[in-house]
Write an enzyme that holds these catalytic residues in place. Structure first.
Site, short mmCIF file in Angstrom:
data_model
loop_
_atom_site.label_atom_id
_atom_site.label_comp_id
_atom_site.label_asym_id
_atom_site.label_seq_id
_atom_site.Cartn_x
_atom_site.Cartn_y
_atom_site.Cartn_z
N LYS A 1 42.79 40.69 48.84
CA LYS A 1 42.32 40.06 47.60
C LYS A 1 42.42 41.01 46.42
O LYS A 1 42.98 40.67 45.38
CB LYS A 1 40.87 39.58 47.76
CG LYS A 1 40.29 39.00 46.46
CD LYS A 1 38.94 38.35 46.68
CE LYS A 1 37.84 39.34 46.93
NZ LYS A 1 37.42 40.07 45.69
N ASP B 1 39.17 34.83 45.64
CA ASP B 1 37.76 35.17 45.63
C ASP B 1 36.94 33.90 45.91
O ASP B 1 37.50 32.81 46.10
CB ASP B 1 37.36 35.84 44.32
CG ASP B 1 37.19 34.86 43.18
OD1 ASP B 1 37.77 33.75 43.24
OD2 ASP B 1 36.47 35.18 42.22
#
Length: 212
Positions: A134, A152
């Site tokens: 991420k 996220d």
């Protein structure tokens, strides 16, 4: 929110989103120091928030290239949830990139010509501490590279609400991350919204901001 409402939100925010993406490209053009600072921002943001990351970057900017672990810790103490860990991560990462690449971040990135290998270098490198897929995606997007999803909690919840993925839970490994990213790309094509713009659109719909 319906797809039609999403499209209307996109029409409203499109110019601001494109302006933000253009700012990310400018970060890369500003050179090695700006690129490394963006990596540090993403290390701070992991497990925290973008706002917390921004505050911490401001605090360490004067010592970013020279500060030792204790100086970093003192600078961010009270600003981050995990100041000791983040100070250690940043100093280790900086020293590694200095030792192996002379902190020539543009040259390093230009040597990583494959789209997936570029992210894998940052996400899976044991000497780049504190980030996974991420935040590696976040870093690359924030310096102007396109085609990486920042999965996220806000984006994952949105994808789940629109039926793109069966669960809003974060991916547990690289394979799951790539699978969700692929589904998001297919969905972006189907609703005719640019993939990178969609990522910021979904995030801003949840947070009320078009941040970085």
């Amino acid at each position: 929110m319906t797809i039609e409402e999403l499209r209307r939100a996109y029409e409203t925010k499109r110019e601001a989103i494109r302006a933000r993406l253009a700012e990310f490209e400018e970060t890369y053009r500003r050179g090695d120091h700006a690129i490394f600072e963006e990596l540090v921002f993403c290390i701070f943001t992991a497990g925290a928030s973008a706002r917390m990351g921004l505050r911490c970057v401001e605090a360490v900017r004067p010592i970013l290239l020279t500060g030792d672990e204790s100086q970093m810790l003192n600078a961010i103490n009270g600003l981050h949830l995990y100041p000791a860990a983040r100070a250690a991560y940043i100093v280790h990462t900086r020293n590694y990139l200095q030792r192996e690449y002379s902190l020539r971040m543009q040259s390093l990135l230009e040597s990583l010509t494959d789209h997936y290998e570029r992210r894998r270098f940052f996400a899976e490198n044991p000497n780049i501490k504190g980030i996974g897929y991420k935040e590696a995606s976040h870093f690359l997007r924030n310096i102007g590279f396109r085609g990486y999803a920042i999965l996220d909690k806000h984006v994952l919840r949105s994808l789940h609400e629109f039926g793109v993925i069966p669960s809003p839970n974060p991916p547990k490994n690289a394979r799951q991350y790539l699978e969700i990213e692929s589904k998001m790309k297919e969905w972006a094509d189907s609703i005719q919204i640019d993939f990178d713009e969609l990522d910021l659109l979904l995030w801003s719909n949840k947070t009320g901001e078009i941040l970085k």
